[in-house]
Design a protein around this motif. Structure first.
Motif, PDB file in Angstrom:
ATOM      1  N   GLU A  57      32.686  22.445  10.446  1.00  0.00           N
ATOM      2  CA  GLU A  57      31.253  22.225  10.088  1.00  0.00           C
ATOM      3  C   GLU A  57      30.634  21.299  11.193  1.00  0.00           C
ATOM      4  O   GLU A  57      31.345  20.804  11.946  1.00  0.00           O
ATOM      5  CB  GLU A  57      31.408  21.266   8.907  1.00  0.00           C
ATOM      6  CG  GLU A  57      32.120  19.813   9.103  1.00  0.00           C
ATOM      7  CD  GLU A  57      33.483  19.902   9.334  1.00  0.00           C
ATOM      8  OE1 GLU A  57      34.267  18.600   9.150  1.00  0.00           O
ATOM      9  OE2 GLU A  57      34.453  20.924   9.428  1.00  0.00           O
ATOM     10  N   LYS A  58      29.342  21.429  11.236  1.00  0.00           N
ATOM     11  CA  LYS A  58      28.598  20.543  12.202  1.00  0.00           C
ATOM     12  C   LYS A  58      28.664  19.151  11.876  1.00  0.00           C
ATOM     13  O   LYS A  58      28.324  18.654  10.493  1.00  0.00           O
ATOM     14  CB  LYS A  58      27.194  21.027  12.283  1.00  0.00           C
ATOM     15  CG  LYS A  58      26.431  20.401  13.182  1.00  0.00           C
ATOM     16  CD  LYS A  58      24.835  20.502  13.024  1.00  0.00           C
ATOM     17  CE  LYS A  58      24.442  22.228  13.593  1.00  0.00           C
ATOM     18  NZ  LYS A  58      23.105  22.310  13.912  1.00  0.00           N
ATOM     19  N   VAL A  59      29.093  18.281  12.859  1.00  0.00           N
ATOM     20  CA  VAL A  59      29.005  16.829  12.832  1.00  0.00           C
ATOM     21  C   VAL A  59      28.133  16.242  13.921  1.00  0.00           C
ATOM     22  O   VAL A  59      28.308  16.664  14.917  1.00  0.00           O
ATOM     23  CB  VAL A  59      30.525  16.123  12.669  1.00  0.00           C
ATOM     24  CG1 VAL A  59      30.466  14.616  12.708  1.00  0.00           C
ATOM     25  CG2 VAL A  59      31.311  16.875  11.774  1.00  0.00           C
TER      26      VAL A  59
ATOM     27  N   LEU B  48      26.864  11.870  10.804  1.00  0.00           N
ATOM     28  CA  LEU B  48      26.667  12.529   9.422  1.00  0.00           C
ATOM     29  C   LEU B  48      26.951  14.148   9.758  1.00  0.00           C
ATOM     30  O   LEU B  48      27.159  14.669  10.611  1.00  0.00           O
ATOM     31  CB  LEU B  48      24.855  12.661   9.285  1.00  0.00           C
ATOM     32  CG  LEU B  48      24.183  13.401  10.477  1.00  0.00           C
ATOM     33  CD1 LEU B  48      23.504  14.647   9.888  1.00  0.00           C
ATOM     34  CD2 LEU B  48      23.282  12.265  11.023  1.00  0.00           C
ATOM     35  N   VAL B  49      27.073  14.595   8.487  1.00  0.00           N
ATOM     36  CA  VAL B  49      27.324  16.093   8.034  1.00  0.00           C
ATOM     37  C   VAL B  49      25.983  16.698   7.602  1.00  0.00           C
ATOM     38  O   VAL B  49      25.682  16.135   6.437  1.00  0.00           O
ATOM     39  CB  VAL B  49      28.562  16.519   7.311  1.00  0.00           C
ATOM     40  CG1 VAL B  49      28.738  17.883   6.994  1.00  0.00           C
ATOM     41  CG2 VAL B  49      29.822  15.900   7.911  1.00  0.00           C
ATOM     42  N   PRO B  50      25.341  17.503   8.041  1.00  0.00           N
ATOM     43  CA  PRO B  50      23.737  17.860   7.772  1.00  0.00           C
ATOM     44  C   PRO B  50      24.196  18.489   6.289  1.00  0.00           C
ATOM     45  O   PRO B  50      24.927  19.212   6.092  1.00  0.00           O
ATOM     46  CB  PRO B  50      23.314  19.022   8.502  1.00  0.00           C
ATOM     47  CG  PRO B  50      24.017  18.635   9.802  1.00  0.00           C
ATOM     48  CD  PRO B  50      25.335  18.181   9.499  1.00  0.00           C
ATOM     49  N   GLY B  51      23.284  17.654   5.343  1.00  0.00           N
ATOM     50  CA  GLY B  51      23.464  17.877   3.826  1.00  0.00           C
ATOM     51  C   GLY B  51      24.777  17.468   3.025  1.00  0.00           C
ATOM     52  O   GLY B  51      25.156  17.750   1.952  1.00  0.00           O
TER      53      GLY B  51
END
Length: 152
Positions: A39-41, A138-141
């Motif tokens: 996941e994108k962080v 953050l993690v988008p969404g």
């Protein structure tokens, strides 16, 4: 009483993540990671920060104030500041190394550090006494954590 920054949640998001890039959105520093599950962080920094390597500053938030040689009056809007040039160089290094985060510390008054091998360190140091957001992980969404927690 103000809420506490959830250091454990931030550490869980970042430890073991791959450092992918450094950039900016206007005057906010943006550091992107690929989390352990892919996941994108993101780390968004709106206060003073710097990235060091072996104790030498490679990139600092104040570098956004200085135009690259010959960039002219629109350097900031054209992404031609010293910060932008150094971030591009650092991105090339990160792309070759694919380093992973080995330590995360959330300290007093919102101090925040992220380290990765070989000898890199992101240091974030809020300098505002008010309730203005200094940084966020953050993690988008998904999850958003930051300092001060009541401002996120």
């Amino acid at each position: 009483m103000a809420a506490e920054t959830p250091a454990g949640a931030i550490t869980a998001l970042l430890e073991g993540a791959v450092v992918r890039s450094v950039g900016r959105a206007a005057d906010m520093g943006v550091i992107e990671f690929a989390g352990s599950a892919g996941e994108k962080v993101m780390v968004h920094v709106q206060c003073p920060f710097r990235i060091t390597h072996e104790g030498k500053a490679l990139l600092g938030s104040a570098d956004m104030r200085y135009a690259q040689k010959g960039a002219g009056a629109t350097a900031f809007d054209d992404f031609r500041t010293v910060y932008d040039a150094r971030a591009a160089t650092l991105d090339g290094v990160l792309g070759r190394l694919c380093p992973t985060v080995d330590a995360v510390t959330v300290g007093e008054a919102g101090e925040f550090t992220v380290t990765w091998a070989p000898a890199f360190r992101l240091t974030v140091f809020p300098d505002c006494s008010g309730a203005m957001e200094a940084w966020r992980v953050l993690v988008p969404g998904g999850a958003h954590h930051g300092f001060p927690p009541d401002a996120v």
